[in-house]
Structure formats: C-alpha cells, structure tokens
Write a protein that holds these residues in place. Structure first.
Motif, PDB file in Angstrom:
ATOM      1  N   ARG A 111       3.147  32.526  -9.674  1.00 20.91           N
ATOM      2  CA  ARG A 111       2.785  33.677  -9.598  1.00 20.91           C
ATOM      3  C   ARG A 111       1.403  34.186  -9.949  1.00 20.91           C
ATOM      4  O   ARG A 111       1.193  34.965  -9.970  1.00 20.91           O
ATOM      5  CB  ARG A 111       3.662  34.230 -10.269  1.00 20.91           C
ATOM      6  CG  ARG A 111       5.040  33.756 -10.881  1.00 20.91           C
ATOM      7  CD  ARG A 111       6.168  33.906 -11.374  1.00 20.91           C
ATOM      8  NE  ARG A 111       7.305  33.848 -10.681  1.00 20.91           N
ATOM      9  CZ  ARG A 111       8.424  33.996 -10.058  1.00 20.91           C
ATOM     10  NH1 ARG A 111       7.977  36.294  -9.384  1.00 20.91           N
ATOM     11  NH2 ARG A 111       9.540  34.317 -10.044  1.00 20.91           N
TER      12      ARG A 111
ATOM     13  N   ALA B  47      -2.559  35.629  -9.023  1.00 18.39           N
ATOM     14  CA  ALA B  47      -3.168  35.062  -7.797  1.00 18.39           C
ATOM     15  C   ALA B  47      -3.951  33.461  -7.506  1.00 18.39           C
ATOM     16  O   ALA B  47      -4.915  33.421  -8.321  1.00 18.39           O
ATOM     17  CB  ALA B  47      -3.461  36.259  -7.784  1.00 18.39           C
TER      18      ALA B  47
ATOM     19  N   GLU C 268       6.086  37.149  -1.479  1.00 20.26           N
ATOM     20  CA  GLU C 268       5.549  38.520  -2.740  1.00 20.26           C
ATOM     21  C   GLU C 268       5.004  37.696  -3.353  1.00 20.26           C
ATOM     22  O   GLU C 268       3.755  38.348  -4.835  1.00 20.26           O
ATOM     23  CB  GLU C 268       6.071  39.958  -2.680  1.00 20.26           C
ATOM     24  CG  GLU C 268       4.989  40.664  -3.391  1.00 20.26           C
ATOM     25  CD  GLU C 268       5.646  42.521  -2.968  1.00 20.26           C
ATOM     26  OE1 GLU C 268       5.684  43.021  -2.778  1.00 20.26           O
ATOM     27  OE2 GLU C 268       6.918  42.532  -2.120  1.00 20.26           O
TER      28      GLU C 268
ATOM     29  N   HIS D 236       1.706  36.283  -4.125  1.00 20.84           N
ATOM     30  CA  HIS D 236       0.568  35.984  -3.532  1.00 20.84           C
ATOM     31  C   HIS D 236      -0.142  35.369  -2.546  1.00 20.84           C
ATOM     32  O   HIS D 236      -0.819  35.117  -1.936  1.00 20.84           O
ATOM     33  CB  HIS D 236      -0.690  36.035  -4.743  1.00 20.84           C
ATOM     34  CG  HIS D 236      -0.503  37.020  -6.073  1.00 20.84           C
ATOM     35  ND1 HIS D 236      -0.302  38.208  -6.117  1.00 20.84           N
ATOM     36  CD2 HIS D 236      -0.086  36.238  -7.047  1.00 20.84           C
ATOM     37  CE1 HIS D 236       0.136  38.684  -7.597  1.00 20.84           C
ATOM     38  NE2 HIS D 236       0.534  37.431  -8.296  1.00 20.84           N
TER      39      HIS D 236
END
Length: 646
Positions: free
Chosen positions: A232, A234, A628, A631
C-alpha cells in the motif's frame, strides 16, 4: 547435580527454580515421547470417522463381523454388486436382492459411478472359485444391510481409472478428480511419509529446529526472477523469496545452530517438466560445519527416510569434481547409470594433416572429443544421426562428424580420407569401438564441445532405449556429489562480466581465497550439488561469514548494489559463526522415487507448463478499484481489453 548444570554455580532460589523447571521439562518431554506418536505404531485410520473399517483392510479374519464402510462407487454391475473404493483400497459389496431390502437395492443400483455412499453389512467369504487374488480384499465381500448415498456424482469428464489416457490439461482442470487415482494417492502419501521421516531424523535425532521464515520479503540481487507483491506504499513492492537463504543465515548469526524447514519457494520462470513457479525444498543450515559434515548429514537423512520398497541406499556417495563431470559427461549433473563417456582424442587428431582441426587445437581451450554409441548402426536410423547432428548445431553451434565401424572393422566417415590405416586403428583403440558402433566427434572450444556431446549422449541413450536396447536400469540409484564448482561464471549476455555460479553468499575454496582478489575467474567455490540418476536433487554451500569478504564479492566482483543487502552485511559484523547448508528439491526427489517423468505428478495442485492454475483459472484479472490501494494502473492492449470484457 543435573546434567548441564554449571559446576560452582550458586544455588540461589532463582537458580534452583530454573533447575527444577529444567528437570520437570525433561521428564515431561520423555513422558510425552513415550505416550505419543513419537514411538512408532500403526496409525488408527478409522478414529473419529463414521466408518468401522476402510475399504482396503478387510480380510478372512473379519468374516462374520458387521462393518460400516464409506467410499466412492468404483464399479457397479447389473444391480448385483458394486466395488467400493477409498484411499486404502477396494471392497466388493453384494447388493441384496430380497424384498425386505428393496430400498437398499434401488439406492445402490441407481447411484452413479463415483457417488459417495456409506454401507453397513456383514463380512462374508466369497463363494469358492470367485476369490480375486489380485485384490488384497479378494477373499471376502460385504453383504449390504443398510446404505446411504451421501452425495451423488454427475457425469464425469473422464473415468477415474489409471489406465485411461487423459490429457494433462483436462487432468489439471479437474485436479480434484485426478487426485482420486491410485497413482496420485500413492505419490502424495509416500511424499508425506518421506517428509515425516526427514523431520524425525533432523529434529529428534540431530537437534535441528523447525523454523518458519517469512514469505513476504525484498528483492535479492542475482539469481532467478522473483514474483513481486504490491504494498500500500506507493512504488514499494515485496518479493516472494526464491529460497529462505538470507533468513537461514541470519538464524545462524542468531545462534540457533541448526535450522530446518519444509520451505515453499517461488521463481518467476517458465515451467519445465522438473520446474514449477512455486515449489518445495527441504531447507537446512548448520553452524560450525564444513562441506564433509553437510554431505554426511544428507546421506544419513536420505538413508533414514528412503522408502523400503525402493531398496537400500549405499553410502558414502561417490564424489566428482565439476571439471571431471564436464570433461567426462558434458554436464554438472551426470547420469552415471550408463557409459558412453566423452573421450579426448586431441592427441590422435593432432597428428593428422587436417587444417581446420590443427587450427582449432592451437587455441588455448581448443579440443577434439568424441562419444561412442554402442551398436548405434544397428539401433539408430540415418535420420536419427542427422537429428542428433542438427541438435548440436542449433543448440550449441557445434558441428558434429559421425564415424561408423563396419562389419569388416573399417571405418565409414568423411574423416577417413584423412586417416591412414594406422590412424584408423588408433582411433578404434582409443574409442574402444566395436562392429556397428557409431562415434560422434566434435572439435572446438572445450566447454562447448563437452556440453554438446553431453547433450547428445543423453539423446542417444533415449533413442537406443526407444529402439529396444536396455541401457539404464530404472531401479538403479546412482547418487553423486559434484564439488569444486567455479565460484563465478561469465554472464551469457555479457561475458566480460561475472555472475555467481551458485549464489553470492557462497564461500571461496580455502585454497583459492587469495585468487578472489587477483583473478576471481579462477576461484573454486565451496559449493556442492547432489545428483541422482542425472537429476540435481540438492545444492548447497559453505557461506561467507566475513562481512568484508561478502561486501567485496557483491561490489567489486558482481558489481551489485550492496545496499539491498545492508541488513545481512551488518549482521555479519556482529559475530557471525562459520556456517553452511543445503536445500533438497522435494518435488524432484519424490518424482524420482516414484518414477514419474514430471514433478506435477507429486504435487497436489500444480501449475501448468505455462504457470497457470487451470482449475481455478489463476492468475486472473482484478478490477481497477481493487488495484487502487496499491497505486497500480494497468494499461490494457485493445485486444486484451475486449477479451477482458467478454
């Protein structure tokens, strides 16, 4: 004084309490060992189940007993009897024909094959002349009194019989049905037994500690490609480890002394018959050990865990250096069950007036070598020889010349016009040629020539056996240690750069340590492979335990960014003991034990040749919404976007 209690230690209350706890623990462990499954006894396979017996255990001694069996209907004949199958075997069930049991007759007669049933009845002897000596339960049958269909089976995609040919794709799509076959049942149960014996030998007999290491880690420089797992954060990814290599070294630095694990490993590579993207290895590491110690441990481990039906293993295993293996067999995993070794004929050809041969032999690594195919002219066709020569040309860029020994003892070859009678006789003597033998001869770079002839040696053996010659005994067990590998090899894509022949943590040979800093291409390693019948079943090494030497290998020799391994380099500075280990490829080992050509036959749920799960259709698409949080945005090609919609 209790064993291990330091002499002179004051018996203060805390120390006395620790002593009492230790004694109680030792006594409790001994009681547990004697009262548990640590003492071998036959397993109770009917415990906690709604059956009284399995379908494979009833014998004449059970006649007259009421039993309850559960299993699948293997076969049913005209409403008269059926054969019930479970994991242990088969039992014939007699379907009652009297009116009082009409409901039982109707139930069992109408149930489709592979339906799951529970049957209660009386064990009876089969009528004289109707015994089946091919079945362990062939002297008895069970006369059904009551029955229940626990689950009906719809029409099968294929019959659950070992002799029925099925495509591998179909087998993998319906793997849960394929698992019902007696061969896969045998393979998986034997695998379980071997692993249990290995665990017993390592942990109970030699004090190894079974430790689970993380699956989510970070990228390791060099080696095979690794699977990436998004996080999670990026741009940051985990890697699935291709082995627990770093963790087991860190466990040694942590003082655990002896580690072992049945480890799941991952490599993002194309599948082959002996490769899977996820696989299992018996992973081992020890402190204060040398190469000979690891080898003795593994020989004992295999002797202890080897199935009795495959015959005993003789130790110690023979040892061969990497250079010897390459020169004699053209590979670092030689199959020593048969001869046809590579013979150096450089001295013989050097005396011939053949320009291109003389030219090649003047090179530093120029050589002339050959293999002799026994009775090749009798068993192999002309197209077979042409196919072998084409294979060497396409895969190794190596030209091959064939020489055939005629019935009159003369040689047939393009080479003979350069050979006098004396030179022909010398060639026959050097290669020990007999009538109808075929020699495949190659001239060129030593490694390329050896590799090409080693490959042709194996292909020739396959062709000879396909034509009827008995060459390799399938029951033979030829174990072999291959040692003294080079520490580094030139990269295929850029020969001026080096890569690790094993992995970057392998220690140099003690006699070659100085060469590491002056000429690393000449350094031998403390790397050892275990080979069985031409297949590598294990590999390991003594590790670098000095931080400076490890940093030098990474930065100066391999040109890798050592920052990726900063945690390991720092750990090596905190008193790392000398250590080494090995990993045995469990899937490949079991496939060799059971005689399967593919490791997919010894894995419950394997991936296909292309790395796909055909049963669950994995890998699969995920939605943009699911991506999503990680990323990640996927740019779909137009054709794939359309296919995804459909």
């Amino acid at each position: 004084m209790a064993p291990g209690w330091a002499a002179g230690r004051s018996l203060t209350f805390p120390n006395m309490l620790r002593l009492v706890r230790r004694v109680l623990f030792q006594r409790g462990t001994e009681r547990a060992r004697l009262s548990s499954g640590w003492v071998h006894r036959a397993p109770d396979v009917n415990s906690f189940a709604s059956r009284t017996n399995t379908c494979g255990e009833l014998r004449a001694a059970h006649v007259g007993q009421e039993v309850t069996l559960c299993g699948w209907i293997q076969y049913q004949r005209q409403g008269l009897f059926l054969v019930l199958r479970d994991f242990q075997g088969l039992t014939q069930i007699i379907i009652p024909q009297d009116e009082a049991h009409s409901h039982v007759r109707k139930l069992l007669s109408n149930a489709p094959v592979e339906s799951v049933v529970r049957v209660t009845g009386i064990v009876s002897s089969r009528p004289p002349g109707q015994e089946n000596p091919k079945m362990p339960t062939g002297d008895i049958e069970v006369k059904a009194e009551t029955a229940e269909v626990l689950n009906f089976c719809k029409k099968l995609p294929f019959e659950i019989k070992d002799f029925i040919k099925k495509s591998e794709a179909l087998r993998m799509q319906y793997r849960y049905l394929d698992l019902r076959s007696s061969q896969l049942q045998y393979n998986l149960r034997l695998r379980s037994q071997v692993v249990m014996r290995m665990r017993e030998y390592l942990c109970n007999h030699h004090g190894f500690v079974d430790v689970e290491t993380p699956t989510l880690f970070k990228r390791t420089p060099g080696g095979a490609k690794e699977f990436l797992v998004p996080s999670r954060e990026a741009g940051k990814f985990y890697s699935l480890p291709q082995s627990p290599q770093q963790f087991k070294q860190l466990l040694m630095i942590g003082g655990l002394d002896r580690y072992f694990q049945v480890a799941r490993c991952y490599r993002d590579e194309g599948s082959r018959p002996d490769r899977q993207p996820e696989f299992t290895q018996i992973d081992i590491e020890m402190s204060f050990v040398d190469q000979a110690g690891i080898q003795r441990l593994i020989e004992g481990l295999l002797q202890y865990s080897w199935p009795e039906e495959r015959g005993p293993i003789m130790t110690p295993f023979p040892t061969m250096t990497y250079d010897e293996a390459l020169a004699d067999y053209g590979t670092d995993k030689p199959d020593t069950r048969f001869g046809m070794k590579i013979v150096d004929i450089s001295d013989t050809l050097r005396r011939l007036d053949i320009g291109f041969v003389q030219n090649v032999l003047t090179y530093p690594h120029g050589t002339a070598k050959a293999i002799c195919i026994p009775q090749g002219a009798r068993y192999l066709k002309h197209k077979d020889l042409e196919s072998l020569k084409e294979a060497a040309k396409s895969r190794f860029n190596q030209e091959i010349m064939d020489v055939i020994c005629r019935p009159d003892g003369s040689l047939k070859s393009l080479l003979t016009k350069f050979l006098g009678e004396e030179q022909q006789s010398e060639l026959i003597r050097v290669l020990n040629m007999q009538v109808d033998d075929v020699v495949l001869l190659a001239v060129g770079d030593h490694k390329r020539v050896c590799s090409a002839l080693g490959s042709l040696r194996l292909e020739s053996a396959d062709l000879l056996e396909a034509a009827g010659m008995v060459l390799r005994d399938p029951a033979a067990l030829h174990f072999l240690w291959v040692v003294d590998f080079p520490l580094f090899l030139p990269k295929e894509e850029n020969p001026s750069e080096l890569e690790s022949a094993h992995h970057p943590f392998t220690a140099p040979h003690p006699l070659d340590t100085d060469l590491l800093y002056s000429d690393p291409t000449k350094v031998r390693s403390q790397h050892y492979d275990l080979v069985l019948n031409g297949s590598e079943i294990g590999g390991g090494s003594i590790r670098i335990h000095n931080a400076e030497q490890q940093r030098f290998v990474l930065e100066k020799v391999l040109k890798e960014d050592s920052e990726v391994l900063s945690h390991l380099l720092e750990a090596l500075e905190f008193g790392a003991p000398p250590h080494g280990g090995i990993a045995l490829g469990l899937d490949r080992l079991i496939s060799l034990i059971v005689g399967s050509p593919s490791i997919r036959d010894v894995i419950a749920f394997p991936k296909s040749f292309k790395g796909r799960d055909l049963m669950g259709n994995a890998p699969d698409y995920v939605t943009p919404e699911e991506l999503e949080p990680y990323h990640i945005h996927v740019s779909w090609p137009a054709a794939e976007t359309e296919a995804k919609k459909n």
